[in-house]
Scaffold this motif. Structure first.
Motif, PDB file in Angstrom:
ATOM      1  N   VAL A   1       7.807   0.039   3.215  1.00 12.42           N
ATOM      2  CA  VAL A   1       7.857   0.185   1.767  1.00 12.42           C
ATOM      3  C   VAL A   1       8.589   1.474   1.396  1.00 12.42           C
ATOM      4  O   VAL A   1       8.766   2.373   2.216  1.00 12.42           O
ATOM      5  N   GLU A   2       9.008   1.528   0.139  1.00 11.39           N
ATOM      6  CA  GLU A   2       9.616   2.750  -0.383  1.00 11.39           C
ATOM      7  C   GLU A   2       8.552   3.833  -0.526  1.00 11.39           C
ATOM      8  O   GLU A   2       7.398   3.531  -0.858  1.00 11.39           O
ATOM      9  N   PRO A   3       8.913   5.104  -0.327  1.00  9.76           N
ATOM     10  CA  PRO A   3       7.896   6.156  -0.406  1.00  9.76           C
ATOM     11  C   PRO A   3       7.388   6.444  -1.812  1.00  9.76           C
ATOM     12  O   PRO A   3       6.295   6.998  -1.959  1.00  9.76           O
ATOM     13  N   VAL A   4       8.118   6.083  -2.839  1.00 10.43           N
ATOM     14  CA  VAL A   4       7.705   6.397  -4.205  1.00 10.43           C
ATOM     15  C   VAL A   4       6.837   5.277  -4.789  1.00 10.43           C
ATOM     16  O   VAL A   4       5.721   5.507  -5.253  1.00 10.43           O
ATOM     17  N   THR A   5       7.333   4.049  -4.752  1.00  7.99           N
ATOM     18  CA  THR A   5       6.603   2.939  -5.372  1.00  7.99           C
ATOM     19  C   THR A   5       5.661   2.235  -4.403  1.00  7.99           C
ATOM     20  O   THR A   5       4.773   1.500  -4.829  1.00  7.99           O
ATOM     21  N   LEU A   6       5.875   2.411  -3.110  1.00  9.67           N
ATOM     22  CA  LEU A   6       5.120   1.711  -2.059  1.00  9.67           C
ATOM     23  C   LEU A   6       5.313   0.197  -2.136  1.00  9.67           C
ATOM     24  O   LEU A   6       4.469  -0.573  -1.681  1.00  9.67           O
ATOM     25  N   THR A   7       6.449  -0.219  -2.697  1.00  6.29           N
ATOM     26  CA  THR A   7       6.839  -1.625  -2.682  1.00  6.29           C
ATOM     27  C   THR A   7       7.995  -1.809  -1.702  1.00  6.29           C
ATOM     28  O   THR A   7       8.552  -0.839  -1.198  1.00  6.29           O
ATOM     29  N   MET A   8       8.350  -3.036  -1.423  1.00 12.50           N
ATOM     30  CA  MET A   8       9.336  -3.368  -0.393  1.00 12.50           C
ATOM     31  C   MET A   8      10.603  -2.527  -0.500  1.00 12.50           C
ATOM     32  O   MET A   8      11.188  -2.397  -1.577  1.00 12.50           O
ATOM     33  N   ASP A   9      11.018  -1.957   0.632  1.00 12.28           N
ATOM     34  CA  ASP A   9      12.240  -1.159   0.699  1.00 12.28           C
ATOM     35  C   ASP A   9      13.420  -2.097   0.912  1.00 12.28           C
ATOM     36  O   ASP A   9      13.604  -2.636   2.010  1.00 12.28           O
ATOM     37  N   PRO A  10      14.256  -2.309  -0.110  1.00 12.51           N
ATOM     38  CA  PRO A  10      15.368  -3.255   0.049  1.00 12.51           C
ATOM     39  C   PRO A  10      16.366  -2.842   1.124  1.00 12.51           C
ATOM     40  O   PRO A  10      17.034  -3.698   1.700  1.00 12.51           O
ATOM     41  N   THR A  11      16.458  -1.537   1.398  1.00  9.14           N
ATOM     42  CA  THR A  11      17.424  -1.089   2.404  1.00  9.14           C
ATOM     43  C   THR A  11      17.006  -1.489   3.813  1.00  9.14           C
ATOM     44  O   THR A  11      17.831  -1.484   4.732  1.00  9.14           O
ATOM     45  N   ALA A  12      15.734  -1.835   4.005  1.00 13.72           N
ATOM     46  CA  ALA A  12      15.256  -2.264   5.320  1.00 13.72           C
ATOM     47  C   ALA A  12      15.268  -3.778   5.471  1.00 13.72           C
ATOM     48  O   ALA A  12      15.025  -4.296   6.568  1.00 13.72           O
TER      49      ALA A  12
ATOM     50  N   LEU B   1      -1.512  -3.011  11.616  1.00  9.37           N
ATOM     51  CA  LEU B   1      -2.457  -2.352  12.513  1.00  9.37           C
ATOM     52  C   LEU B   1      -3.840  -2.999  12.481  1.00  9.37           C
ATOM     53  O   LEU B   1      -4.773  -2.497  13.113  1.00  9.37           O
ATOM     54  N   GLN B   2      -3.981  -4.087  11.771  1.00  6.28           N
ATOM     55  CA  GLN B   2      -5.249  -4.813  11.736  1.00  6.28           C
ATOM     56  C   GLN B   2      -5.420  -5.611  13.030  1.00  6.28           C
ATOM     57  O   GLN B   2      -4.484  -6.258  13.509  1.00  6.28           O
ATOM     58  N   ALA B   3      -6.634  -5.603  13.555  1.00  6.07           N
ATOM     59  CA  ALA B   3      -6.895  -6.319  14.807  1.00  6.07           C
ATOM     60  C   ALA B   3      -6.560  -7.801  14.694  1.00  6.07           C
ATOM     61  O   ALA B   3      -6.087  -8.414  15.661  1.00  6.07           O
ATOM     62  N   ALA B   4      -6.795  -8.383  13.537  1.00  3.86           N
ATOM     63  CA  ALA B   4      -6.538  -9.812  13.349  1.00  3.86           C
ATOM     64  C   ALA B   4      -5.076 -10.173  13.529  1.00  3.86           C
ATOM     65  O   ALA B   4      -4.745 -11.331  13.834  1.00  3.86           O
ATOM     66  N   HIS B   5      -4.182  -9.195  13.352  1.00  4.66           N
ATOM     67  CA  HIS B   5      -2.743  -9.468  13.448  1.00  4.66           C
ATOM     68  C   HIS B   5      -2.085  -8.707  14.595  1.00  4.66           C
ATOM     69  O   HIS B   5      -0.873  -8.483  14.592  1.00  4.66           O
ATOM     70  N   ALA B   6      -2.897  -8.349  15.587  1.00  8.18           N
ATOM     71  CA  ALA B   6      -2.345  -7.679  16.770  1.00  8.18           C
ATOM     72  C   ALA B   6      -1.356  -8.563  17.505  1.00  8.18           C
ATOM     73  O   ALA B   6      -0.448  -8.061  18.195  1.00  8.18           O
ATOM     74  N   ASP B   7      -1.502  -9.877  17.354  1.00  2.00           N
ATOM     75  CA  ASP B   7      -0.613 -10.801  18.046  1.00  2.00           C
ATOM     76  C   ASP B   7       0.831 -10.709  17.559  1.00  2.00           C
ATOM     77  O   ASP B   7       1.742 -11.204  18.231  1.00  2.00           O
ATOM     78  N   LEU B   8       1.053 -10.073  16.413  1.00  2.00           N
ATOM     79  CA  LEU B   8       2.416  -9.930  15.913  1.00  2.00           C
ATOM     80  C   LEU B   8       3.219  -8.901  16.701  1.00  2.00           C
ATOM     81  O   LEU B   8       4.448  -8.859  16.604  1.00  2.00           O
ATOM     82  N   GLY B   9       2.517  -8.049  17.451  1.00  2.00           N
ATOM     83  CA  GLY B   9       3.202  -7.136  18.359  1.00  2.00           C
ATOM     84  C   GLY B   9       3.607  -5.802  17.781  1.00  2.00           C
ATOM     85  O   GLY B   9       4.322  -5.042  18.433  1.00  2.00           O
ATOM     86  N   TYR B  10       3.147  -5.485  16.595  1.00  2.00           N
ATOM     87  CA  TYR B  10       3.472  -4.186  16.009  1.00  2.00           C
ATOM     88  C   TYR B  10       2.467  -3.131  16.480  1.00  2.00           C
ATOM     89  O   TYR B  10       1.372  -3.459  16.954  1.00  2.00           O
ATOM     90  N   GLY B  11       2.836  -1.858  16.296  1.00  2.00           N
ATOM     91  CA  GLY B  11       1.937  -0.786  16.686  1.00  2.00           C
ATOM     92  C   GLY B  11       2.109   0.431  15.810  1.00  2.00           C
ATOM     93  O   GLY B  11       2.960   0.464  14.900  1.00  2.00           O
ATOM     94  N   PRO B  12       1.302   1.470  16.054  1.00  2.00           N
ATOM     95  CA  PRO B  12       1.406   2.708  15.272  1.00  2.00           C
ATOM     96  C   PRO B  12       2.816   3.280  15.337  1.00  2.00           C
ATOM     97  O   PRO B  12       3.461   3.284  16.397  1.00  2.00           O
ATOM     98  N   GLY B  13       3.278   3.746  14.186  1.00  2.00           N
ATOM     99  CA  GLY B  13       4.607   4.337  14.108  1.00  2.00           C
ATOM    100  C   GLY B  13       5.699   3.373  13.721  1.00  2.00           C
ATOM    101  O   GLY B  13       6.820   3.803  13.397  1.00  2.00           O
ATOM    102  N   ASP B  14       5.406   2.073  13.696  1.00  2.00           N
ATOM    103  CA  ASP B  14       6.446   1.101  13.368  1.00  2.00           C
ATOM    104  C   ASP B  14       6.845   1.149  11.894  1.00  2.00           C
ATOM    105  O   ASP B  14       8.005   0.903  11.553  1.00  2.00           O
ATOM    106  N   PHE B  15       5.890   1.465  11.025  1.00  2.00           N
ATOM    107  CA  PHE B  15       6.165   1.512   9.584  1.00  2.00           C
ATOM    108  C   PHE B  15       5.557   2.796   9.022  1.00  2.00           C
ATOM    109  O   PHE B  15       4.469   2.782   8.436  1.00  2.00           O
ATOM    110  N   PRO B  16       6.252   3.911   9.185  1.00  2.00           N
ATOM    111  CA  PRO B  16       5.653   5.220   8.890  1.00  2.00           C
ATOM    112  C   PRO B  16       5.282   5.433   7.427  1.00  2.00           C
ATOM    113  O   PRO B  16       4.295   6.122   7.142  1.00  2.00           O
ATOM    114  N   VAL B  17       6.045   4.871   6.498  1.00  2.00           N
ATOM    115  CA  VAL B  17       5.703   5.079   5.087  1.00  2.00           C
ATOM    116  C   VAL B  17       4.399   4.360   4.751  1.00  2.00           C
ATOM    117  O   VAL B  17       3.517   4.914   4.088  1.00  2.00           O
TER     118      VAL B  17
END
Length: 368
Positions: free
Chosen positions: A104-115, A316-332
């Motif tokens: 997400v964008e750091p100001v609005t916390l909505t989807m970052d279009p640049t990503a 980072l929710q246990a229910a969605h650990a199967d997606l393969g993401y981890g800490p640091g993947d989405f810092p904002v």
């Protein structure tokens, strides 16, 4: 004590209207769908500036059916954000598709279009921006990326009833928009409820069938559908509340303006920002601070309730650990989850209550 939300006060302010609406449904015995739900659909579609509105039992169901109507299914990918309520991702999973997150964008916390563009693959079937806390995402830029790849945009507007982007209401900018009427929402039922708004005739017809066991007419099951119907009492209640929504939004915005002004010199409290061209409806007034624990302690000591939206991002929710993401993947998103705290905000708040909250916040913050 200052509550985070006061639904009793809201009911007391419109009790006669609500009671009459409920008794009308009981007298009619139209308990599931029926005339009140149909009337609410027409009125909410008009409010949003959309051609169709299809009422369902929850906001999650609205997202699920909007995705199905857009052709999302097993093996597909749908791009959304990890800083949202888990239902956004869950609805994608219900279709058999895989949520793919962008930060997400750091100001609005909505989807970052640049990503966004870098996340698109041949499996991408749709994009679901989340209008967080009552402010809409950067829809022009998101729509431009989506158009280049021929992807539908489905708005998760579950927190954004009445929010606007360049004069257009939430829900009217994508192929469809999905709303929740959970009781705490700006427009909340006395129970559960949701709705899909769309300008697409084919999607509307498909969603109407899917919500009611896939029936084109009674006992003619064209699709494998669901029992996602709205009940008549909720439709009647929401019709009453819709008539008050604009006034309630004005009151929320006034309280938010007071918070923003009175916390201006609290240097370690970062206030929400309202972006030019967007009407923020302040479903949540979320501040950010590096020492959230101290702020929580101070609010509790003064009898002030608060919320956290959301302390653990979805990736980072246990229910969605199967997606393969981890800490640091989405810092904002992760920073917002660590730092965010939601202050009380609801139309029935008094100015004195707002001032009391501010006093407690300022007492725990560096001012100067």
């Amino acid at each position: 004590m200052i509550p985070f939300l006061d639904l009793k006060a809201q009911y007391a302010s419109i009790k006669e209207e609500i009671d009459a609406a409920v008794l009308g449904v009981l007298a009619s015995a139209q308990y599931v769908l029926g005339d009140e739900v149909a009337a609410f659909e027409r009125e909410f579609a008009e409010y949003c500036g959309a051609k169709h509105a299809i009422a369902v039992n929850t906001g999650t169901s609205a997202l699920h059916l909007a995705l199905l109507a857009a052709g999302v299914g097993p093996g597909d990918e749908v791009i959304t954000v990890p800083f949202t309520f888990v239902a956004t991702a869950s609805a994608i999973c219900y279709t058999g598709a895989r949520p793919v997150f962008v930060d997400v964008e750091p100001v609005t916390l909505t989807m970052d279009p640049t990503a966004l563009e870098a996340a698109i693959t041949p499996k991408t079937k749709a994009i679901v921006p989340v209008h967080l806390y009552g402010q809409m995402a950067e829809m022009d830029e998101i729509a431009a990326v989506a158009a280049r790849y021929g992807l539908p945009v489905i708005e998760d507007a579950c927190q954004a009833h009445g929010a606007e982007y360049k004069g257009r209401r939430a829900g009217s900018l994508g192929v469809s928009g999905c709303f929740s009427f959970y009781p705490g929402k700006n427009l909340g039922a006395c129970g559960e409820g949701g709705i899909v708004v769309t300008g697409n005739d084919e999607h509307a017809a498909r969603i109407r069938m899917l919500r009611d066991w896939g029936q084109e007419q009674r006992y003619h099951h064209v699709l494998k559908g669901f029992n996602y119907r709205m009940d008549g009492i909720q439709g009647a209640i929401l019709r009453v509340k819709l008539r008050h929504l604009e006034n309630w939004i004005a009151m929320r915005r006034a309280h938010a303006a007071r918070y923003t002004a009175m916390l201006a010199d609290s240097r370690d409290i970062r206030r929400p920002s309202e972006i030019a061209g967007r009407r923020h409806v302040y479903h949540v007034y979320a501040v950010r601070t590096d020492d959230r624990a101290a702020l929580q302690d101070r609010l509790q000591a003064n009898g002030i309730q608060f919320g956290q939206h959301y302390p653990i991002p979805v990736h980072l929710q246990a229910a969605h650990a199967d997606l393969g993401y981890g800490p640091g993947d989405f810092p904002v998103s992760e920073a917002a989850a660590r730092e965010g705290l939601s202050l009380p905000i609801y139309p029935e708040m008094t100015v004195r209550q707002v001032e009391s909250v501010v006093a407690a916040v300022r007492a725990s913050a560096y001012v100067g």
